[in-house]
Design a protein around this motif. Structure first.
Motif, PDB file in Angstrom:
ATOM      1  N   ILE A 112      -0.417 -17.569  -4.385  1.00 49.40           N
ATOM      2  CA  ILE A 112      -1.546 -18.116  -3.614  1.00 49.40           C
ATOM      3  C   ILE A 112      -2.817 -18.119  -4.465  1.00 49.40           C
ATOM      4  O   ILE A 112      -3.612 -19.049  -4.416  1.00 49.40           O
ATOM      5  N   SER A 113      -2.987 -17.085  -5.288  1.00 50.95           N
ATOM      6  CA  SER A 113      -4.208 -17.013  -6.109  1.00 50.95           C
ATOM      7  C   SER A 113      -4.053 -17.853  -7.386  1.00 50.95           C
ATOM      8  O   SER A 113      -4.920 -17.839  -8.252  1.00 50.95           O
ATOM      9  N   ASN A 114      -2.927 -18.557  -7.498  1.00 50.23           N
ATOM     10  CA  ASN A 114      -2.627 -19.383  -8.679  1.00 50.23           C
ATOM     11  C   ASN A 114      -2.788 -18.579  -9.974  1.00 50.23           C
ATOM     12  O   ASN A 114      -3.377 -19.038 -10.949  1.00 50.23           O
ATOM     13  N   GLY A 115      -2.279 -17.340  -9.919  1.00 46.27           N
ATOM     14  CA  GLY A 115      -2.245 -16.528 -11.131  1.00 46.27           C
ATOM     15  C   GLY A 115      -3.504 -15.730 -11.417  1.00 46.27           C
ATOM     16  O   GLY A 115      -3.558 -14.978 -12.388  1.00 46.27           O
ATOM     17  N   ARG A 116      -4.552 -15.859 -10.559  1.00 44.44           N
ATOM     18  CA  ARG A 116      -5.775 -15.049 -10.793  1.00 44.44           C
ATOM     19  C   ARG A 116      -5.439 -13.574 -10.605  1.00 44.44           C
ATOM     20  O   ARG A 116      -5.948 -12.715 -11.307  1.00 44.44           O
ATOM     21  N   PHE A 117      -4.612 -13.280  -9.583  1.00 43.42           N
ATOM     22  CA  PHE A 117      -4.074 -11.928  -9.417  1.00 43.42           C
ATOM     23  C   PHE A 117      -2.616 -11.973  -9.872  1.00 43.42           C
ATOM     24  O   PHE A 117      -1.877 -12.860  -9.471  1.00 43.42           O
ATOM     25  N   ARG A 118      -2.231 -11.042 -10.701  1.00 41.74           N
ATOM     26  CA  ARG A 118      -0.853 -11.007 -11.202  1.00 41.74           C
ATOM     27  C   ARG A 118      -0.079  -9.907 -10.486  1.00 41.74           C
ATOM     28  O   ARG A 118      -0.581  -8.777 -10.396  1.00 41.74           O
ATOM     29  N   SER A 119       1.112 -10.221 -10.032  1.00 39.67           N
ATOM     30  CA  SER A 119       1.892  -9.162  -9.374  1.00 39.67           C
ATOM     31  C   SER A 119       2.292  -8.132 -10.425  1.00 39.67           C
ATOM     32  O   SER A 119       2.545  -8.457 -11.587  1.00 39.67           O
ATOM     33  N   VAL A 120       2.337  -6.894  -9.998  1.00 35.60           N
ATOM     34  CA  VAL A 120       2.474  -5.801 -10.969  1.00 35.60           C
ATOM     35  C   VAL A 120       3.949  -5.402 -11.113  1.00 35.60           C
ATOM     36  O   VAL A 120       4.672  -5.272 -10.132  1.00 35.60           O
ATOM     37  N   GLU A 121       4.370  -5.271 -12.354  1.00 29.82           N
ATOM     38  CA  GLU A 121       5.739  -4.806 -12.615  1.00 29.82           C
ATOM     39  C   GLU A 121       5.723  -3.282 -12.668  1.00 29.82           C
ATOM     40  O   GLU A 121       4.940  -2.693 -13.398  1.00 29.82           O
ATOM     41  N   HIS A 122       6.576  -2.699 -11.846  1.00 24.37           N
ATOM     42  CA  HIS A 122       6.578  -1.240 -11.753  1.00 24.37           C
ATOM     43  C   HIS A 122       8.003  -0.739 -11.544  1.00 24.37           C
ATOM     44  O   HIS A 122       8.917  -1.510 -11.273  1.00 24.37           O
ATOM     45  N   ARG A 123       8.166   0.574 -11.657  1.00 26.42           N
ATOM     46  CA  ARG A 123       9.466   1.203 -11.465  1.00 26.42           C
ATOM     47  C   ARG A 123       9.214   2.659 -11.089  1.00 26.42           C
ATOM     48  O   ARG A 123       8.078   3.141 -11.189  1.00 26.42           O
ATOM     49  N   ALA A 124      10.245   3.363 -10.658  1.00 24.78           N
ATOM     50  CA  ALA A 124      10.089   4.807 -10.414  1.00 24.78           C
ATOM     51  C   ALA A 124      11.194   5.541 -11.156  1.00 24.78           C
ATOM     52  O   ALA A 124      12.368   5.159 -11.094  1.00 24.78           O
ATOM     53  N   VAL A 125      10.784   6.558 -11.884  1.00 23.12           N
ATOM     54  CA  VAL A 125      11.762   7.388 -12.592  1.00 23.12           C
ATOM     55  C   VAL A 125      12.065   8.624 -11.733  1.00 23.12           C
ATOM     56  O   VAL A 125      11.316   8.955 -10.822  1.00 23.12           O
ATOM     57  N   THR A 126      13.175   9.268 -12.052  1.00 25.64           N
ATOM     58  CA  THR A 126      13.586  10.422 -11.251  1.00 25.64           C
ATOM     59  C   THR A 126      13.079  11.705 -11.891  1.00 25.64           C
ATOM     60  O   THR A 126      12.508  11.692 -12.988  1.00 25.64           O
ATOM     61  N   ASN A 127      13.330  12.788 -11.203  1.00 28.42           N
ATOM     62  CA  ASN A 127      12.763  14.074 -11.578  1.00 28.42           C
ATOM     63  C   ASN A 127      13.902  15.088 -11.619  1.00 28.42           C
ATOM     64  O   ASN A 127      14.725  15.134 -10.713  1.00 28.42           O
ATOM     65  N   SER A 128      13.946  15.889 -12.685  1.00 25.94           N
ATOM     66  CA  SER A 128      15.105  16.784 -12.815  1.00 25.94           C
ATOM     67  C   SER A 128      14.921  18.111 -12.080  1.00 25.94           C
ATOM     68  O   SER A 128      15.833  18.906 -12.000  1.00 25.94           O
ATOM     69  N   VAL A 136       0.870  -1.174   0.000  1.00 25.47           N
ATOM     70  CA  VAL A 136       0.000   0.000   0.000  1.00 25.47           C
ATOM     71  C   VAL A 136       0.908   1.226   0.000  1.00 25.47           C
ATOM     72  O   VAL A 136       1.689   1.426   0.924  1.00 25.47           O
ATOM     73  N   LEU A 137       0.825   1.990  -1.073  1.00 27.20           N
ATOM     74  CA  LEU A 137       1.790   3.063  -1.300  1.00 27.20           C
ATOM     75  C   LEU A 137       1.152   4.440  -1.228  1.00 27.20           C
ATOM     76  O   LEU A 137       0.164   4.718  -1.916  1.00 27.20           O
ATOM     77  N   GLN A 138       1.727   5.287  -0.380  1.00 26.15           N
ATOM     78  CA  GLN A 138       1.386   6.710  -0.450  1.00 26.15           C
ATOM     79  C   GLN A 138       2.389   7.319  -1.426  1.00 26.15           C
ATOM     80  O   GLN A 138       3.584   7.377  -1.176  1.00 26.15           O
ATOM     81  N   GLN A 139       1.835   7.763  -2.535  1.00 24.16           N
ATOM     82  CA  GLN A 139       2.659   8.131  -3.687  1.00 24.16           C
ATOM     83  C   GLN A 139       3.254   9.524  -3.591  1.00 24.16           C
ATOM     84  O   GLN A 139       4.175   9.850  -4.320  1.00 24.16           O
ATOM     85  N   GLY A 140       2.675  10.361  -2.717  1.00 22.24           N
ATOM     86  CA  GLY A 140       3.072  11.768  -2.707  1.00 22.24           C
ATOM     87  C   GLY A 140       2.384  12.487  -3.855  1.00 22.24           C
ATOM     88  O   GLY A 140       1.598  11.880  -4.600  1.00 22.24           O
ATOM     89  N   ASP A 141       2.652  13.780  -4.037  1.00 20.83           N
ATOM     90  CA  ASP A 141       1.915  14.473  -5.100  1.00 20.83           C
ATOM     91  C   ASP A 141       2.733  14.681  -6.364  1.00 20.83           C
ATOM     92  O   ASP A 141       2.336  15.429  -7.251  1.00 20.83           O
ATOM     93  N   LEU A 142       3.876  14.023  -6.461  1.00 20.50           N
ATOM     94  CA  LEU A 142       4.660  14.116  -7.700  1.00 20.50           C
ATOM     95  C   LEU A 142       4.595  12.787  -8.432  1.00 20.50           C
ATOM     96  O   LEU A 142       4.624  11.724  -7.814  1.00 20.50           O
ATOM     97  N   SER A 143       4.561  12.845  -9.763  1.00 22.99           N
ATOM     98  CA  SER A 143       4.573  11.567 -10.475  1.00 22.99           C
ATOM     99  C   SER A 143       6.001  11.034 -10.508  1.00 22.99           C
ATOM    100  O   SER A 143       6.963  11.746 -10.231  1.00 22.99           O
ATOM    101  N   GLY A 144       6.135   9.793 -10.823  1.00 21.23           N
ATOM    102  CA  GLY A 144       7.430   9.113 -10.806  1.00 21.23           C
ATOM    103  C   GLY A 144       7.202   7.620 -10.947  1.00 21.23           C
ATOM    104  O   GLY A 144       7.946   6.903 -11.623  1.00 21.23           O
ATOM    105  N   LEU A 145       6.109   7.147 -10.328  1.00 20.65           N
ATOM    106  CA  LEU A 145       5.775   5.725 -10.410  1.00 20.65           C
ATOM    107  C   LEU A 145       5.273   5.390 -11.817  1.00 20.65           C
ATOM    108  O   LEU A 145       4.487   6.133 -12.403  1.00 20.65           O
ATOM    109  N   GLN A 146       5.747   4.275 -12.344  1.00 22.93           N
ATOM    110  CA  GLN A 146       5.274   3.800 -13.656  1.00 22.93           C
ATOM    111  C   GLN A 146       4.963   2.313 -13.570  1.00 22.93           C
ATOM    112  O   GLN A 146       5.587   1.587 -12.803  1.00 22.93           O
ATOM    113  N   VAL A 147       4.007   1.895 -14.378  1.00 22.44           N
ATOM    114  CA  VAL A 147       3.583   0.506 -14.346  1.00 22.44           C
ATOM    115  C   VAL A 147       3.651  -0.080 -15.760  1.00 22.44           C
ATOM    116  O   VAL A 147       3.424   0.634 -16.747  1.00 22.44           O
TER     117      VAL A 147
END
Ligand code: OGA
Ligand code: NI
Length: 280
Positions: free
Chosen positions: A197-213, A159-170
């Motif tokens: 546990i869900s035998n693939g019914r729920f798929r774990s999400v691939e994500h990353r965070a980019v930086t900000n200049s 459970v992620l509090q993202q803050g108010d800047l973008s950076g997270l990508q999925v």
């Protein structure tokens, strides 16, 4: 799978306070951090820049404050940062409320899978909660590195509090998509153990965070998963060979997974692949 959750019961004020003390923590002079820079990955509070120093080909643009949340919290918080002054109290309140929310999410997911409401909770042994504060400093050359490279989380849910800047990508259909923040919402990530546990019914999400200049960004993820001794396997009722749902993963003790996870550079789902059953 990644979702936003609103009307979640954690007050706006507490979310803001948590972000504020996190900001305060990273604004302090380095001398005030020094004691928390410790090697021991088992420490209840730890500040670091990489868990696998030397294995990364490119350094990540991130500092991580990692707080283990063991209940009751009274003793645990003594090892958390003593400054800023309100940090311990606010972080304790925050992780307690986020935990209550996560327990509700686990019940809802169990029910959605047609399992007993406490199924997921029971699979997870004595449970393990880790709260982190990610600090991504302003980065002069964002195209040269990541805040955090592509990965899926090792636990059950985040459970992620993202803050108010973008950076997270999925990653969606082979494309990286920015997850723009929604005020006061949490992002909920399906993590690897829920895929098993869900035998693939729920798929774990691939994500990353980019930086900000131009700006530094803070995000506050709460990782919630099994204790190391928990046995993780596809729920029996979700393995139905004759209906085209064979078991996708073999069972394992969570510690075995964690050892693999820690032994390699962060990558998308490669750890989960080690537990896949090959289906002809
Ligand atoms: C993580 C993570 C994303 C973000 O810490 O595992 O994916 O937006 N963070 O900081
Ligand atoms: Ni993550």
């Amino acid at each position: 799978m990644l979702s936003f959750i609103i009307n979640h019961g954690v007050s706006e004020e507490l979310m803001e306070n948590m972000m504020e003390v996190s900001n305060g923590f990273f604004k302090m002079p380095v001398e005030d951090h020094a004691e928390l820079y410790i090697e021991n990955p088992k420490a209840t509070a730890r500040l670091y820049t990489s868990s696998i120093v030397g294995k990364e080909k490119v350094c990540n643009w991130r500092e991580i404050l990692r707080l283990s949340c063991q209940y009751p919290l009274e003793q645990t918080i003594n090892s958390w940062p003593p400054k800023p002054q309100a940090f311990r109290d606010i972080a304790a309140k925050y992780c307690t409320e986020v935990r209550a929310l996560i327990l509700r999410i686990l019940t809802a997911i169990s029910e959605a899978l047609g399992l007993d409401p406490d199924y997921l909770s029971k699979c997870m042994g004595t449970h393990r909660q880790v709260m982190a504060v990610n600090y991504y400093p302003m980065c002069p050359n964002p195209e040269l590195t990541f805040g955090i490279p592509p990965h899926s989380d090792p636990t059950v849910v985040t459970v992620l509090q993202q803050g108010d800047l973008s950076g997270l990508q999925v990653l969606k259909n082979g494309k990286w998509i920015a997850v723009e923040p929604i005020p006061n919402a949490f992002v909920v990530n399906v993590a690897d153990q829920l895929e098993v546990i869900s035998n693939g019914r729920f798929r774990s999400v691939e994500h990353r965070a980019v930086t900000n200049s131009t700006k530094a960004r803070i995000s506050i993820p709460t990782f919630y998963g099994p204790s190391t001794d928990a046995f993780i396997a596809p729920a029996k009722s979700l393995v139905i060979e004759e209906c085209g749902h064979p078991a996708l993963y073999r069972g394992f003790i969570f510690e075995e997974y964690l050892k693999k996870y820690k032994s390699q550079e962060l990558k998308s789902k490669t750890v989960l692949d080690c537990f896949k059953i090959n289906i002809e």
